[in-house]
Design a protein around this motif. Structure first.
Motif, short mmCIF file in Angstrom:
data_model
loop_
_atom_site.label_atom_id
_atom_site.label_comp_id
_atom_site.label_asym_id
_atom_site.label_seq_id
_atom_site.Cartn_x
_atom_site.Cartn_y
_atom_site.Cartn_z
N VAL A 170 0.81 -1.21 0.00
CA VAL A 170 0.00 0.00 0.00
C VAL A 170 0.85 1.27 0.00
O VAL A 170 0.54 2.22 -0.71
CB VAL A 170 -0.99 -0.02 1.18
N LEU A 221 0.52 4.08 -2.86
CA LEU A 221 0.14 5.47 -2.62
C LEU A 221 1.15 6.44 -3.22
O LEU A 221 0.77 7.49 -3.75
CB LEU A 221 -0.04 5.72 -1.12
N ASP A 266 0.20 9.20 -5.96
CA ASP A 266 0.50 10.61 -5.72
C ASP A 266 1.22 11.21 -6.92
O ASP A 266 0.93 12.34 -7.34
CB ASP A 266 1.35 10.78 -4.46
N ARG A 273 -6.83 5.91 -4.96
CA ARG A 273 -6.20 6.19 -3.66
C ARG A 273 -7.22 6.01 -2.53
O ARG A 273 -6.92 5.40 -1.51
CB ARG A 273 -5.67 7.63 -3.65
N ASN A 274 -8.43 6.53 -2.73
CA ASN A 274 -9.48 6.39 -1.72
C ASN A 274 -9.88 4.92 -1.53
O ASN A 274 -10.19 4.50 -0.41
CB ASN A 274 -10.70 7.21 -2.09
N THR A 307 -6.88 3.24 0.51
CA THR A 307 -6.49 3.83 1.79
C THR A 307 -7.40 3.30 2.88
O THR A 307 -8.62 3.41 2.78
CB THR A 307 -6.58 5.37 1.74
N ARG A 316 -7.40 6.93 7.95
CA ARG A 316 -6.00 7.27 7.70
C ARG A 316 -5.85 8.62 7.09
O ARG A 316 -6.58 9.09 6.32
CB ARG A 316 -5.40 6.22 6.76
#
Length: 133
Positions: A95, A99, A103, A125-126, A129, A133
């Motif tokens: 993860v 991420l 990004d 990303r959502n 995640t 967090r």
């Protein structure tokens, strides 16, 4: 081929060429040999097929494609490849790395005004995640 990218997009490409960083930055790939865009497209297609088959090598192929697209100054394709790499890394439980890829994809997409790609990076990303967090 589109050549009228916003200045922010071109600046992002120039910064990446000066200071390659991140997962898989490979000096050999940053020289953008002739045909690197075609090779990157092929690698990205292979990565997407591998991702659909839950093959753990999908992330590596997508990351190599992103590096080649970056070297060839193709930031929108690089963003797409990074989204694929992030999705594959998340599927393999990596993860944090996922991420970081997402990004970078969001950064390139926003700099180029590619709202659909930016939305895709944010959505992925959502999804990966953990809550809170």
């Amino acid at each position: 081929m589109r050549t009228d990218f916003p200045p922010a997009c071109l600046d992002a490409v120039a910064r990446r060429r000066r200071a390659p960083t991140g997962h898989g930055a490979d000096a050999r790939l940053l020289r953008a040999p002739r045909g690197s865009g075609l090779l990157a497209t092929r690698l990205l297609a292979h990565a997407e097929v591998r991702l659909a088959r839950n093959d753990t090598t999908a992330a590596r192929s997508a990351d190599r494609a992103a590096a080649l697209f970056g070297a060839a100054r193709m930031p929108l394709y690089e963003a797409s490849a990074r989204i694929t790499a992030g999705t594959a890394l998340a599927a393999n439980g990596r993860v944090g790395e996922a991420l970081r890829q997402l990004d970078q994809a969001a950064e390139h997409s926003a700099a180029c005004g590619a709202t659909a790609l930016l939305g895709l990076a944010d959505s992925e990303r959502n999804r990966i995640t953990p809550q809170g967090r």
